[in-house]
Design an enzyme around this catalytic site. Structure first.
Site, PDB file in Angstrom:
ATOM      1  N   ASP A  71      -2.937   0.245  11.584  1.00 34.04           N
ATOM      2  CA  ASP A  71      -3.125   1.744  11.433  1.00 34.04           C
ATOM      3  C   ASP A  71      -3.571   2.527  12.753  1.00 34.04           C
ATOM      4  OD1 ASP A  71      -5.493  -0.059  11.430  1.00 34.04           O
ATOM      5  OD2 ASP A  71      -5.677   0.544   9.206  1.00 34.04           O
ATOM      6  N   ASP A 140     -14.250  -1.617  -0.455  1.00 27.43           N
ATOM      7  CA  ASP A 140     -13.487  -1.512  -1.677  1.00 27.43           C
ATOM      8  C   ASP A 140     -12.349  -2.001  -1.863  1.00 27.43           C
ATOM      9  OD1 ASP A 140     -12.030  -0.164   0.209  1.00 27.43           O
ATOM     10  OD2 ASP A 140     -12.067   1.966  -0.600  1.00 27.43           O
ATOM     11  N   HIS A 142      -9.796  -2.662   0.183  1.00 29.10           N
ATOM     12  CA  HIS A 142      -8.665  -2.139   0.864  1.00 29.10           C
ATOM     13  C   HIS A 142      -8.163  -3.121   1.996  1.00 29.10           C
ATOM     14  CE1 HIS A 142     -11.083   0.694   3.462  1.00 29.10           C
ATOM     15  NE2 HIS A 142     -10.242   0.097   4.271  1.00 29.10           N
ATOM     16  N   GLU A 147      -6.109   2.655   0.682  1.00 27.07           N
ATOM     17  CA  GLU A 147      -7.123   2.737  -0.173  1.00 27.07           C
ATOM     18  C   GLU A 147      -7.071   2.342  -1.738  1.00 27.07           C
ATOM     19  OE1 GLU A 147      -9.805   3.092   1.198  1.00 27.07           O
ATOM     20  OE2 GLU A 147      -9.951   4.859   2.493  1.00 27.07           O
TER      21      GLU A 147
HETATM   22  C1  GLP Z   1     -10.822   0.142   8.259  1.00 26.24           C
HETATM   23  C2  GLP Z   1      -9.672  -0.532   8.735  1.00 26.24           C
HETATM   24  C3  GLP Z   1      -9.435  -1.926   8.020  1.00 26.24           C
HETATM   25  C4  GLP Z   1     -10.634  -2.584   8.115  1.00 26.24           C
HETATM   26  C5  GLP Z   1     -11.810  -1.988   7.566  1.00 26.24           C
HETATM   27  C6  GLP Z   1     -12.949  -2.780   7.431  1.00 26.24           C
HETATM   28  O1  GLP Z   1     -10.722   0.721   6.797  1.00 26.24           O
HETATM   29  N1  GLP Z   1      -8.376   0.404   8.492  1.00 26.24           N
HETATM   30  O2  GLP Z   1      -8.268  -2.344   8.700  1.00 26.24           O
HETATM   31  O3  GLP Z   1     -10.320  -4.083   7.473  1.00 26.24           O
HETATM   32  O4  GLP Z   1     -12.003  -0.713   7.921  1.00 26.24           O
HETATM   33  O5  GLP Z   1     -13.576  -2.608   8.699  1.00 26.24           O
HETATM   34  P1  GLP Z   1     -14.861  -3.700   9.203  1.00 26.24           P
HETATM   35  O6  GLP Z   1     -14.134  -4.861   9.501  1.00 26.24           O
HETATM   36  O7  GLP Z   1     -15.579  -2.634  10.263  1.00 26.24           O
HETATM   37  O8  GLP Z   1     -15.712  -3.949   8.059  1.00 26.24           O
END
Ligand code: GLP
Length: 273
Positions: A71, A140, A142, A147
């Site tokens: 992304d 959450d 995702h 989302e």
């Molecule tokens: C964002 C990214 C996800 C990632 C998530 C969790 O939403 N788009 O790919 O898994 O954050 O982030 P973190 O690893 O910092 O908890």
């Protein structure tokens, strides 16, 4: 779905890094490119560090690896310090021998986002599909920026980010939620599901409720990572803290069936450092 539980985040990350390195090295024997899907966020950072170390020690080359990131924020240019382009260069690509032409990341500045997303899907198909998609998980549940409520068959597209995601990611924008973009381009749940293998790293208590839903509850678009229940080859690697909301019985079950996997890894690497 496999669930591999390690004592802490570092151990889970090292295991994941060794697993990925093993898959890449095995592919090098037949000369075909290895197509790897990659995430950003704090969850994969330790994996990237370990892979970089292995590369510096001469244990792995990324010369035959082609990557597709999950992304990118809409409106951030590649050189913006908070863009996922910048994140990937700083935390991974600048430190390994990957051919820059083999790196694919969605363009958050694309004027025609629909076209950008369509071309991304076409590029994945042209490379023969993704062999292994590494990912993290939002609190959450995702995956990428899919989302809650995202179609479990979705493809690469533009998505609005939820308040929860923006709050969670504000830490990368000096704690200022107003600076976090409200939209992102993201691969779809269907795009991740098409990968031949999916490996997700989950750490910490803040992810425990979501991990419980993904592992113990049913397939549900409100926890998009629950899609893994339908994937033929999916692994979640996590730390003990992330298992806090799972039933004791579930934890015991997965520890029992994966004890040989972890045992072999310890024998090969000399155990946890
Ligand atoms: C964002 C990214 C996800 C990632 C998530 C969790 O939403 N788009 O790919 O898994 O954050 O982030 P973190 O690893 O910092 O908890």
């Amino acid at each position: 779905m496999r669930l591999i539980i390690h004592e802490n985040h570092e151990a889970a990350s090292r295991w994941a890094a060794h697993y990925i390195a093993g898959r890449i090295t095995a592919r090098q024997k037949n000369d075909k490119p290895f197509v790897l899907g990659l995430p950003t966020g704090s969850s994969p950072l330790e994996i990237y560090r370990e892979l970089i170390n292995m590369h510096k020690e001469g244990k792995i080359s990324f010369a035959n690896v082609h990557t597709f990131n999950m992304d990118e924020y809409v409106g951030l240019s590649a050189d913006h310090p908070q863009s996922y382009h910048h994140f990937m260069m700083e935390n991974f690509f600048n430190h390994i021998d990957i051919d820059r032409r083999h790196i694919h990341i969605l363009d958050g500045m694309a004027k025609d986002t629909e076209k950008e997303c369509r071309l991304y899907e076409e590029a994945i198909t042209a490379e023969g599909g993704i062999e292994l998609f590494l990912g993290g998980m939002g609190s959450d549940g995702h995956i990428a920026f899919n989302e809650p409520g995202s179609s479990l068959r979705s493809r690469t597209r533009i998505k609005n980010l939820t308040e929860e995601t923006k709050i969670a990611n504000a830490r990368f924008f000096g704690g200022d939620i107003s600076k976090v973009p409200s939209t992102a381009l993201t691969v779809g749940v269907g795009t991740v599901m098409d990968a031949r293998e999916v490996l997700i790293i989950v750490s910490g208590r803040s992810k425990a409720r979501a991990l419980q839903a993904v592992v113990e509850e049913g397939l549900n678009h409100m926890w998009t990572l629950s899609c893994l229940q339908m994937h033929p080859k999916a692994i979640i690697v996590c730390d003990e803290d992330a298992t806090e909301e799972l039933r004791v019985r579930t934890v015991r079950y997965f520890k029992d069936i994966e004890k040989e996997t972890i045992g072999v890894y310890h024998r090969e690497t000399g155990g946890e450092r």
